[in-house]
Design a protein around this motif. Sequence first.
Motif, PDB file in Angstrom:
ATOM      1  N   LEU A 342     -24.955 -10.796 -29.478  1.00  0.00           N
ATOM      2  CA  LEU A 342     -24.396 -10.637 -31.047  1.00  0.00           C
ATOM      3  C   LEU A 342     -23.572 -11.269 -31.292  1.00  0.00           C
ATOM      4  CD1 LEU A 342     -26.136  -6.694 -30.796  1.00  0.00           C
ATOM      5  CD2 LEU A 342     -27.686  -9.185 -31.154  1.00  0.00           C
ATOM      6  N   LYS A 343     -22.445 -11.866 -30.441  1.00  0.00           N
ATOM      7  CA  LYS A 343     -21.549 -11.537 -31.896  1.00  0.00           C
ATOM      8  C   LYS A 343     -21.089 -12.996 -31.646  1.00  0.00           C
ATOM      9  CE  LYS A 343     -18.189  -8.337 -28.656  1.00  0.00           C
ATOM     10  NZ  LYS A 343     -17.787  -8.088 -27.967  1.00  0.00           N
ATOM     11  N   HIS A 344     -21.946 -14.043 -31.115  1.00  0.00           N
ATOM     12  CA  HIS A 344     -21.258 -15.545 -30.690  1.00  0.00           C
ATOM     13  C   HIS A 344     -23.462 -16.262 -31.705  1.00  0.00           C
ATOM     14  CE1 HIS A 344     -18.768 -14.493 -28.041  1.00  0.00           C
ATOM     15  NE2 HIS A 344     -17.401 -14.022 -29.429  1.00  0.00           N
ATOM     16  N   LEU A 345     -24.110 -15.828 -31.239  1.00  0.00           N
ATOM     17  CA  LEU A 345     -25.363 -16.795 -30.805  1.00  0.00           C
ATOM     18  C   LEU A 345     -26.676 -16.259 -31.768  1.00  0.00           C
ATOM     19  CD1 LEU A 345     -26.261 -18.942 -29.911  1.00  0.00           C
ATOM     20  CD2 LEU A 345     -27.022 -17.302 -27.675  1.00  0.00           C
ATOM     21  N   MET A 346     -27.247 -14.699 -31.669  1.00  0.00           N
ATOM     22  CA  MET A 346     -27.800 -13.867 -32.523  1.00  0.00           C
ATOM     23  C   MET A 346     -27.479 -12.815 -32.827  1.00  0.00           C
ATOM     24  SD  MET A 346     -30.371 -15.658 -30.422  1.00  0.00           S
ATOM     25  CE  MET A 346     -31.724 -15.055 -30.182  1.00  0.00           C
ATOM     26  N   ARG A 347     -28.214 -12.744 -34.466  1.00  0.00           N
ATOM     27  CA  ARG A 347     -28.465 -11.334 -34.945  1.00  0.00           C
ATOM     28  C   ARG A 347     -29.930 -10.406 -34.352  1.00  0.00           C
ATOM     29  NH1 ARG A 347     -29.052 -12.054 -40.563  1.00  0.00           N
ATOM     30  NH2 ARG A 347     -30.770 -10.685 -40.735  1.00  0.00           N
ATOM     31  N   LYS A 348     -29.414  -9.514 -34.243  1.00  0.00           N
ATOM     32  CA  LYS A 348     -30.561  -7.768 -33.674  1.00  0.00           C
ATOM     33  C   LYS A 348     -31.388  -8.119 -34.145  1.00  0.00           C
ATOM     34  CE  LYS A 348     -28.999  -3.911 -36.543  1.00  0.00           C
ATOM     35  NZ  LYS A 348     -28.471  -3.035 -36.698  1.00  0.00           N
ATOM     36  N   ASP A 349     -32.037  -8.768 -34.850  1.00  0.00           N
ATOM     37  CA  ASP A 349     -33.477  -9.092 -35.068  1.00  0.00           C
ATOM     38  C   ASP A 349     -34.059 -10.229 -34.913  1.00  0.00           C
ATOM     39  OD1 ASP A 349     -32.377 -10.899 -36.367  1.00  0.00           O
ATOM     40  OD2 ASP A 349     -32.335  -9.640 -38.777  1.00  0.00           O
ATOM     41  N   GLN A 350     -33.315 -10.438 -34.043  1.00  0.00           N
ATOM     42  CA  GLN A 350     -33.701 -12.124 -33.484  1.00  0.00           C
ATOM     43  C   GLN A 350     -33.971 -11.815 -31.525  1.00  0.00           C
ATOM     44  OE1 GLN A 350     -30.619 -14.476 -34.995  1.00  0.00           O
ATOM     45  NE2 GLN A 350     -32.306 -16.042 -34.688  1.00  0.00           N
ATOM     46  N   ILE A 351     -33.498 -10.421 -31.739  1.00  0.00           N
ATOM     47  CA  ILE A 351     -33.889  -9.977 -30.152  1.00  0.00           C
ATOM     48  C   ILE A 351     -35.430  -9.400 -29.721  1.00  0.00           C
ATOM     49  CG2 ILE A 351     -32.959  -8.931 -28.295  1.00  0.00           C
ATOM     50  CD1 ILE A 351     -30.064 -10.420 -29.159  1.00  0.00           C
ATOM     51  N   TYR A 352     -36.569  -9.789 -28.900  1.00  0.00           N
ATOM     52  CA  TYR A 352     -37.348  -8.350 -29.051  1.00  0.00           C
ATOM     53  C   TYR A 352     -37.217  -8.760 -27.572  1.00  0.00           C
ATOM     54  CZ  TYR A 352     -40.310  -8.300 -33.271  1.00  0.00           C
ATOM     55  OH  TYR A 352     -39.953  -8.583 -34.505  1.00  0.00           O
ATOM     56  N   LEU A 353     -37.272  -7.071 -26.723  1.00  0.00           N
ATOM     57  CA  LEU A 353     -37.657  -6.964 -24.983  1.00  0.00           C
ATOM     58  C   LEU A 353     -38.898  -6.212 -24.790  1.00  0.00           C
ATOM     59  CD1 LEU A 353     -34.567  -4.845 -26.227  1.00  0.00           C
ATOM     60  CD2 LEU A 353     -34.286  -6.828 -24.264  1.00  0.00           C
ATOM     61  N   THR A 354     -39.029  -6.775 -24.358  1.00  0.00           N
ATOM     62  CA  THR A 354     -40.921  -6.123 -23.610  1.00  0.00           C
ATOM     63  C   THR A 354     -40.240  -5.295 -22.181  1.00  0.00           C
ATOM     64  OG1 THR A 354     -40.889  -7.911 -21.612  1.00  0.00           O
ATOM     65  CG2 THR A 354     -41.879  -8.773 -23.616  1.00  0.00           C
ATOM     66  N   ASP A 355     -41.437  -4.532 -21.839  1.00  0.00           N
ATOM     67  CA  ASP A 355     -41.237  -3.541 -21.240  1.00  0.00           C
ATOM     68  C   ASP A 355     -43.082  -2.649 -20.813  1.00  0.00           C
ATOM     69  OD1 ASP A 355     -40.396  -1.320 -19.700  1.00  0.00           O
ATOM     70  OD2 ASP A 355     -39.642  -0.525 -21.061  1.00  0.00           O
ATOM     71  N   ILE A 356     -43.189  -1.628 -20.269  1.00  0.00           N
ATOM     72  CA  ILE A 356     -44.790  -1.520 -19.615  1.00  0.00           C
ATOM     73  C   ILE A 356     -44.868  -0.183 -20.143  1.00  0.00           C
ATOM     74  CG2 ILE A 356     -46.171  -0.768 -17.922  1.00  0.00           C
ATOM     75  CD1 ILE A 356     -45.954  -3.971 -18.278  1.00  0.00           C
ATOM     76  N   ASP A 357     -45.882   0.198 -21.143  1.00  0.00           N
ATOM     77  CA  ASP A 357     -46.109   1.194 -21.757  1.00  0.00           C
ATOM     78  C   ASP A 357     -46.905   2.217 -19.757  1.00  0.00           C
ATOM     79  OD1 ASP A 357     -47.134   3.823 -22.461  1.00  0.00           O
ATOM     80  OD2 ASP A 357     -47.481   3.277 -24.186  1.00  0.00           O
ATOM     81  N   ASP A 358     -46.166   3.079 -19.731  1.00  0.00           N
ATOM     82  CA  ASP A 358     -46.920   3.804 -18.407  1.00  0.00           C
ATOM     83  C   ASP A 358     -48.346   4.478 -18.506  1.00  0.00           C
ATOM     84  OD1 ASP A 358     -44.719   2.279 -16.650  1.00  0.00           O
ATOM     85  OD2 ASP A 358     -44.434   4.430 -16.882  1.00  0.00           O
ATOM     86  N   ALA A 362     -49.927  -1.304 -19.919  1.00  0.00           N
ATOM     87  CA  ALA A 362     -49.608  -1.896 -21.254  1.00  0.00           C
ATOM     88  C   ALA A 362     -49.054  -2.510 -21.147  1.00  0.00           C
ATOM     89  CB  ALA A 362     -50.820  -2.055 -22.369  1.00  0.00           C
ATOM     90  N   SER A 363     -48.751  -3.652 -21.389  1.00  0.00           N
ATOM     91  CA  SER A 363     -46.867  -4.091 -22.406  1.00  0.00           C
ATOM     92  C   SER A 363     -47.170  -4.034 -23.440  1.00  0.00           C
ATOM     93  CB  SER A 363     -47.418  -6.146 -22.245  1.00  0.00           C
ATOM     94  OG  SER A 363     -47.463  -6.330 -20.687  1.00  0.00           O
ATOM     95  N   ILE A 364     -45.901  -3.772 -23.990  1.00  0.00           N
ATOM     96  CA  ILE A 364     -45.236  -3.214 -25.357  1.00  0.00           C
ATOM     97  C   ILE A 364     -44.144  -4.129 -25.956  1.00  0.00           C
ATOM     98  CG2 ILE A 364     -46.019  -1.061 -25.882  1.00  0.00           C
ATOM     99  CD1 ILE A 364     -43.614  -0.115 -24.599  1.00  0.00           C
ATOM    100  N   VAL A 365     -43.443  -4.947 -27.048  1.00  0.00           N
ATOM    101  CA  VAL A 365     -42.373  -5.418 -27.125  1.00  0.00           C
ATOM    102  C   VAL A 365     -41.824  -4.830 -28.324  1.00  0.00           C
ATOM    103  CG1 VAL A 365     -43.369  -7.838 -26.829  1.00  0.00           C
ATOM    104  CG2 VAL A 365     -43.765  -7.159 -29.132  1.00  0.00           C
TER     105      VAL A 365
END
Length: 413
Positions: A342-358, A362-365
Amino acid sequence: MISKISFKNFKTFTERTSISFVATPIKRFLCNTTDMPNKKILKTIGIYGPNNTGKTCAILAIANLANIMLGRPHENLSNSFIDDDVIEYEVEYYIDKQFYRYYVQYDCKNNKYIQEQLLSLTTQESNPSVISEKVLIKRDQDGITISGSRQSKDLAVLLANNNPIIMTVRFSEGSLLDIAKKHYIEFANSIVPLRMDLSIDPSKTIELFRTDEKAAKFIKEFVKNCDLHIEDFSWDDNFRTDVDISDKLPGMQINNELKFTSRHYGHYVPSFIFDSVGTKKLIAISGYIYDAIKNGKLLLIDEIDSSLHHIITKALVAMFNNSLNELSQLVFTTHDVLLLDLKHLMRKDQIYLTDIDDNKNASIVIRLSDISSKEENGIRGDEDIVDYYLKGRFGAIPSPDLFDALVEATTND
């Protein structure tokens, strides 16, 4: 350019999942955005997460949309764990100063389009926050509507439901619908998927080297800059080498790939024989990168860091974030936490994180800008979030304890 997309019941995703390219009101890295009527659109999206949480599926979902829009063959990609064969998409895109929204429900089991709708979206000059919608074409259980006029049942029967409706109807040259159809096809064809974990066809790079002098210069400099040991790089109709490689050629046909030549320590050699896997991938993707930036395409790169040094992957992302790039976009997946920058390359609205909803298996972003950290007002734009990520603050991460397995494997029976 794509401004947002949602999909439902696609592979590991069951609930409606949305990825937005609309920038939030963050003032950092404005060069990472492009100005559109009443909004800013992000040039890159990075998708992060542990193995088997849906990163590749998210990339495939966008790629699969292009196949559905154009009526191209594709796999049955509905979720295998629920009793529902219908996938659903909604996408908003901008092309030639016009916004459109396309919605589709597709039955993967029976290979048919259940519902479709294409709308044009117009921002009012007097009040930019007001957007008017016009239905251009619609298909539902009751039949087909074109430009607000319900068509006869005979036409609905004639237009088979195993093809997208806009691809099966001809419109008057230059009409609103004809322009919308051309934009629709252009947008779908602008979606280009690449998988770095697989072999990438270098034919795009070869074609550009042969036909476009400007592209050839870009590709040559791109490869030389990414591989410090290459003194020169070229492609020639004639196979070229000034070292004896006869032991490497038995039974091998001299194809176009072997006509890429790199120079090492003053010697010219076939690049696809002597250079590393990473360099071969750089050569193959360089044509796609040039084509995307030059022609405003949406490049999807799965596992962007595969076989590449971190500095190179960071430079690739920075090319798309650059202010010189106005219309092309990049969506990538990665395990390289150093790209969570976030300091030199990306904005925080450009980053998505995947995980599993137990609870739903199913996957979630999750968008990073929607996640709160220890700060009351959420994650700051200048935070070092790698530590957060590795400690699992954004979702589950693997914590392998392989000692017992090692003991078992090395212990005599």
